[in-house]
Scaffold this active site. Sequence first.
Site, short mmCIF file in Angstrom:
data_model
loop_
_atom_site.label_atom_id
_atom_site.label_comp_id
_atom_site.label_asym_id
_atom_site.label_seq_id
_atom_site.Cartn_x
_atom_site.Cartn_y
_atom_site.Cartn_z
N CYS A 100 0.85 -1.20 0.00
CA CYS A 100 0.00 0.00 0.00
C CYS A 100 0.88 1.25 0.00
O CYS A 100 1.76 1.40 -0.84
CB CYS A 100 -0.96 -0.05 1.19
SG CYS A 100 -2.16 1.30 1.28
N LEU A 101 0.68 2.14 0.94
CA LEU A 101 1.48 3.36 1.03
C LEU A 101 2.96 3.04 1.22
O LEU A 101 3.83 3.78 0.74
CB LEU A 101 0.95 4.20 2.19
CG LEU A 101 1.52 5.60 2.39
CD1 LEU A 101 1.39 6.42 1.14
CD2 LEU A 101 0.80 6.27 3.55
#
Length: 581
Positions: free
Chosen positions: A313-314
Site C-alpha cells: 500500500c502506502l
Amino acid sequence: MASSPDTSSPAERLDRQAHAAVARATGALSPTSALLAYLDWAMHLAASPGKQTELAMLAWTNATHVMRFAARAATAGPGHAPHCVEPRETDRRFADPAWQQWPFCLMQQSFLMAEQWWAEATQGVRGVDRHHENMVSFAARQWLDMMSPGNWLPTNPVVLQRTVEQGGANLLRGLANRVDDLERWSRGAPPAGAEDYVVGRDLAVTPGKVVLRNRLIELIQYSPTTEQVRPEPVLIVPAWIMKYYILDLSPQNSLIRWLVSQGHTVFCISWKNPDRDDRDLGMDDYLELGVFAALDAIEAIVPGRKVHATGYCLGGTLLSIAAAAMARDDGHRLASMTLFAAQTDFTEPGELSLFIDASQVSLLEAQMDEAGYLTGEQMAGAFQMLRSYDLLWSRLVNEYLMGEPLPMSDLMAWNADTTRMPAKMHSQYLRRLFLHDDLSEGRYPVGGRPVALGDIELPVFCVGTVADHVAPWRSVYKLHYLSPAEITFVLTSGGHNAGIVSEPGHPHRSYRIGTREAGGPYVSADDWLAATPEREGSWWPEWSAWLQARSGEPVAPPPMGAPRKGYRPVCDAPGEYVLQK
C-alpha cells in the site's frame, strides 16, 4: 523534538482556525466541494434539454414497467411476473427468497429501477467536470444505499420473518448490541470480541527480535525456521496507515511466518503510532528513518547481500520512491522490488479521490494543524462510505435488526486497531502524490533533486486485487508504462486486505499472473486481463518461486542483529511500537 515555529501571518492563522472549525462541524468533508459539484451538475443538466428528455422518457418507461410488474405480481403471483431489472451479480441485498414475495418484490424492483434512473441522471451530462460528476454520482448512491428497503424493519421481509419467529427477541438483542457499541465508542474501546485477539499473544506471534529502534520505526528480524536460508534477505515496508501485523495475523494466515518457512530471512518495519510531538515528521523522514535506516541495519546484519524489498500500500509507494532515488544515485542495495496493492500513478486512484481535492485537503490540513495528526477514525469514515453496504448497512441490519453480530475475526480485530498520521507527512502525501501526481510526472524530490520511476530497472513483482477500493488494480498496473523494468503482475481475487492475506489452502481464491520482459512493449490493463488465464489457489507460492529464482543458493542463517555494529536486539517481536494506542 520540538515543533517548528509557526511563521504564518495572523491572517493565515485566522483562516486555518476558520477552516478547522468547518472541518470539525462537517467531519472534514468540504461543503464547498459538495456545493460546487452539485451546481456544476444541476446547471449543466438544466441547460441540456436532450438529456432532460432522455431522463423523462426513462422515468416514464421505468414507471410503466413497474406498474405492469405490480399488476402481474398481484394477480398471478410474483413468480409469474418477469423482473423489470435484475440486481448486479455482486449485489447481495435482495438475494434471500423472501424478497420474491408480495409486496416486497415490488419494493425491491422499484428501488432497483430508481437506482438505474439516478445512475443515468448523474452521469453523461455534457460539460460537467469529471470530478464533480463522480462526486454527484457517489452522493446519489450513498443516499440510495441509505434508503434501501433492506435497511428498515417494516420493509425487510427477512427481518420481519425473524421478528415473528422469535417474538421480537432479535430486536431486543439488537438494542443490546447498539447500547454496547455506543458504550464502547464513548470510551474508545475496540468492538466486541476484539479482546480475544491480543497482539503478541494471538496475533503477530511469529518469533523474532527488534534489532533497531529509532523515533519512527522498530525493525524486526524474524527467527529462521529452516536449517538454511536464501542469502538475500527480504525487507517488508508496510503502510503506516495500518499496523504492520496485517502481514502477521494468526499463525495460519501470516504471510511473514509463511515466508520464513520458505527459507527466507525476513525483516519488517513496525511504524511508530505518531502523536502531537511527531507533527513535523514528513515524507523525507519516512524515507530516511524508515526505508534507508532499515536497509543500513540489514547491511550490517547480512553484509554484502542485496535485499528483496517489499512494500504494501502506502509503504509500496514509499519503497518506489526510495528505489528510484537509489537508482538515480547509482545505489545497488536492492535485488528486486515487490509491490502489494501500491500505486505509483495517482491520476486515477479510484473513489478515494472523491475525498481529495484542494478544498478537502485545506480542511484536513487545518484540522491536523490543531491536533498534529490525522486519526484512524477520520480515515475509517471515508472507507466506510466507499463500501457503505458491506461495511455499514449490512452490519447495522445484522447487528441491530437481526440481532446477529458478525463473529470477530483476526482481520476485523486488526482493522479496529487504528493508527494516526503526522500532519506534515499526510499533507505532503495528499498534495504531492494525490493532487499533483509528482511521482509519476518525475517531479517528486528526494535529497533536493527529483526522482524518476523510469530509472528503476530492478525486476518487479507487482500485485493488484480485483475488489480494491483503496488502490484499484488498473491504477496499480500503470507501473508498466512508468518503468522499463521486468514486471511480473499478479491480479488476485479479494480486496485491498483480504486479497493480500491469501494463504495457500484458503477457499475460493484465484489469481492471474503474467510477465512483461524488461523493455517490452506496453499492453493495456484490459488487454492483459483478456489474455491472462485465471488460476485457482493462492498467489503466495508464485511469489516465493519468483524470489527464489532471483536468489543465490541456500546458506546458513545470519545472526540475530549485529551488536558490534550498533544493532543489538532490543526486545522480542512484535516490539513496543505496534502496541501504541
